[in-house]
Design a protein around this motif. Structure first.
Motif, PDB file in Angstrom:
ATOM      1  N   SER A   1      -5.294   8.787  -5.596  1.00  0.00           N
ATOM      2  CA  SER A   1      -6.722   8.629  -5.324  1.00  0.00           C
ATOM      3  C   SER A   1      -7.540   8.518  -6.603  1.00  0.00           C
ATOM      4  CB  SER A   1      -7.236   9.823  -4.501  1.00  0.00           C
ATOM      5  OG  SER A   1      -7.016  11.043  -5.202  1.00  0.00           O
TER       6      SER A   1
ATOM      7  N   GLN B   1      -1.523   4.461  -1.412  1.00  0.00           N
ATOM      8  CA  GLN B   1      -1.685   5.493  -0.390  1.00  0.00           C
ATOM      9  C   GLN B   1      -1.557   6.912  -0.937  1.00  0.00           C
ATOM     10  OE1 GLN B   1       0.599   4.967   3.183  1.00  0.00           O
ATOM     11  NE2 GLN B   1      -0.216   2.927   3.599  1.00  0.00           N
TER      12      GLN B   1
ATOM     13  N   GLU C   1       0.811  -1.216   0.000  1.00  0.00           N
ATOM     14  CA  GLU C   1       0.000   0.000   0.000  1.00  0.00           C
ATOM     15  C   GLU C   1       0.843   1.265   0.000  1.00  0.00           C
ATOM     16  OE1 GLU C   1      -3.453   0.215  -0.100  1.00  0.00           O
ATOM     17  OE2 GLU C   1      -3.292  -1.924  -0.582  1.00  0.00           O
ATOM     18  N   ASN C   2       2.018   1.204   0.620  1.00  0.00           N
ATOM     19  CA  ASN C   2       2.844   2.408   0.714  1.00  0.00           C
ATOM     20  C   ASN C   2       4.152   2.256  -0.040  1.00  0.00           C
ATOM     21  OD1 ASN C   2       3.197   5.103   1.527  1.00  0.00           O
ATOM     22  ND2 ASN C   2       4.448   4.497   3.278  1.00  0.00           N
TER      23      ASN C   2
END
Length: 541
Positions: free
Chosen positions: A397, A394, A322-323
């Motif tokens: 968007s 992360q 995710e990061n």
């Protein structure tokens, strides 16, 4: 309660005071070698690339991102943030190191607390040792670019490894991934509290065309329809995706390989052709031979996608997916080269095996670079355009979108530093550091689709007698005729003779030369190109 509050305060103070603690994301570069703009499924290709397509669908794709038209110059820019001409990397000044002021990306990231790992191709001429010169904590380097199954020149942490025995089961793309996974395993086990930068640099689909038999089998008959039909099909998908809005560039039947070798095409057999003739003009033997070459190329790209899938699975197991900001790109356009090196070509060996030595050649290179003109080495869009996928759950968007911002590999170091909380050095090794010629892409990565595009002053190109400059949608282009040279300024130093001018906003396939219609604009751009060329020469002295 007071005790808990005190511990929290002390922990916060530790975070802001500890100079080695980084707050930025993990970073992964995945770079392929000699892959065309439209080879991936998410860029219009027919090759099966579900893992990379997924990164595109859940990340962003850049439509106008540029490399430098050649492997070493792109990799030098990728690691330094400077044009290769600024740091003695194009033309390569073999007797000299990088200028004293040159820091590579790990040199910036390690003081921020990052661990840095490399696996695969290196090819940064002025910094030959990735650990000692490049600042990596671990590095597996494959210097042998002529053997995908049994390389003899490969190194770990700047020390040579034994040659790989024939029939050992080694395959370059799998082995490079294995090393990346070993590095990530060590990181998860011993340095889990630190962020990482991983640089996975595959050596395919660069020649020789060699792939695993099961991967070749998937594509054995796909390309019998020929490069003309494949180009038309790709363009249709690319337009539907919104990747391009131009026409299909003409096949340049007079433009063959950029270098001439005495042992080709004869030693490769009657199926080889040196020019991108109309597919229907080839005989049946030539068509089958050429379709097999394309199948091997597709198999190499397919295997990259499979191996990227293994890395993604590892990141998820580490709870790092995710990061982690993932950047995927190619070092130059697909290659028109046809040559025989290494152990030579055995005409009796199965095509694509360790005993064969094939190159993609200009017919299929034209297809891989759809819809653009030319190939690796040249500064036409086919030589310098690369897909760029950026994935970061992360930080992104507005996933699945396209970015039409003009970008260049010199932008990636400033981008990573922006994301990770670093900055350019003012002085390094006692020398003043020039300003980065690129810009951070962070705003393009994080912004909503409706926001304005980044504004850049120029994108500069120069390689082996070829030169180009893009300013806005205008592009001036100089193409050297005859054999390439290591002194590219010689032919492009007077007036605007030999230069072309294109409006890439309406003609990215570079079919309509506007030099006679807009001579003042051409003179302006050529003057700027010369000014930059002189400026970069002074930087490297």
């Amino acid at each position: 309660m007071k005790h808990t509050f005190l511990i929290a305060i002390l922990f916060f103070i530790g975070l802001i005071c500890c100079p080695g603690q980084a707050a930025g994301p993990n970073v992964l570069f995945v770079v392929v070698d000699d892959m065309g703009y439209s080879d991936l499924g998410c860029y219009g290709g027919e090759i099966e690339t579900p893992n990379l397509d997924s990164l595109a669908q859940n990340g962003i794709r850049f439509t106008q991102f540029y490399n430098t038209a050649r492997c070493w110059s792109t990799r030098s820019s990728l690691m330094s943030g400077y044009y290769a001409q600024q740091i003695r990397s194009d033309p390569v000044e073999h007797e000299k190191k990088l200028p004293d002021w040159t820091a590579l990306l790990p040199h910036y990231l390690k003081p921020l607390g990052y661990r840095c790992y490399h696996s695969g191709k290196w090819h940064v001429p002025g910094a030959p040792r990735p650990v000692a010169d490049g600042g990596f904590d671990h590095s597996y380097v494959l210097h042998d670019h002529d053997h995908n199954f049994n390389p003899s020149n490969h190194w770990f942490d700047d020390e040579p490894l034994p040659a790989v025995a024939p029939n050992s089961g080694y395959y370059t793309t799998v082995a490079i991934t294995d090393r990346t996974l070993e590095q990530l395993d060590e990181h998860a086990r011993e340095f889990d509290e630190k962020p990482f930068f991983a640089y996975t640099a595959y050596t395919v689909p660069h020649f020789p065309l060699q792939a695993l038999p099961e991967d070749i089998e998937k594509y054995k008959d796909v390309y019998l329809k020929g490069w003309d039909a494949i180009r038309e099909e790709r363009l249709g998908r690319m337009r539907a995706m919104g990747l391009v809005n131009c026409a299909l560039s003409a096949r340049e039947e007079q433009c063959g390989p950029p270098y001439r070798f005495a042992n080709v095409p004869g030693n490769l057999g009657p199926g080889e052709v040196l020019f991108p003739y109309a597919w229907d003009s080839l005989n049946e033997e030539q068509q089958r031979f050429q379709a097999t070459k394309a199948a091997i190329h597709a198999a190499m790209v397919d295997r990259v996608d499979q191996e990227v899938g293994r890395i993604l699975k590892k990141l998820k197991a580490m709870n790092a997916f995710e990061n982690t900001v993932i950047f995927f790109l190619s070092d130059n356009g697909a290659s028109a080269e046809i040559m025989i090196r290494g152990d030579g070509h055995d005409p009796n060996a199965p095509l694509g095996s360790a005993g064969s030595y094939l190159c993609l050649g200009p017919g299929w290179s034209t297809s891989s670079n759809t819809p653009f003109r030319r190939h690796k080495v040249w500064n036409q869009e086919g030589g310098i355009s690369t897909p760029l996928i950026v994935h970061w759950p992360q930080g992104i968007s507005d996933s699945g979108r396209l970015r039409n911002d003009v970008g260049h590999v010199v932008d990636l170091v400033p981008t990573v530093l922006d994301l990770c909380g670093g900055k350019k050095n003012d002085v390094y090794h006692g020398a003043k550091v020039p300003e980065f010629p690129g810009l951070s892409l962070r705003a393009a990565i994080e912004r909503p689709e409706s926001a304005a595009e980044l504004s850049r002053e120029y994108a500069y190109f120069q390689h082996e007698g070829n030169g180009a400059l893009r300013v806005g949608n205008w592009k001036c282009l100089y193409t050297k005729t005859g054999a390439p040279t290591e002194h590219p300024r010689a032919d492009a130093s007077h007036g605007t003779e030999g230069w072309s001018l294109y409006d890439l906003g309406t003609d990215r396939c570079e079919e309509v030369d506007l030099a006679e219609r807009y001579p003042e604009k051409l003179a302006e751009l050529v003057g700027k190109w010369r000014e930059l060329t002189e400026w970069f020469r002074k930087d490297r002295e």
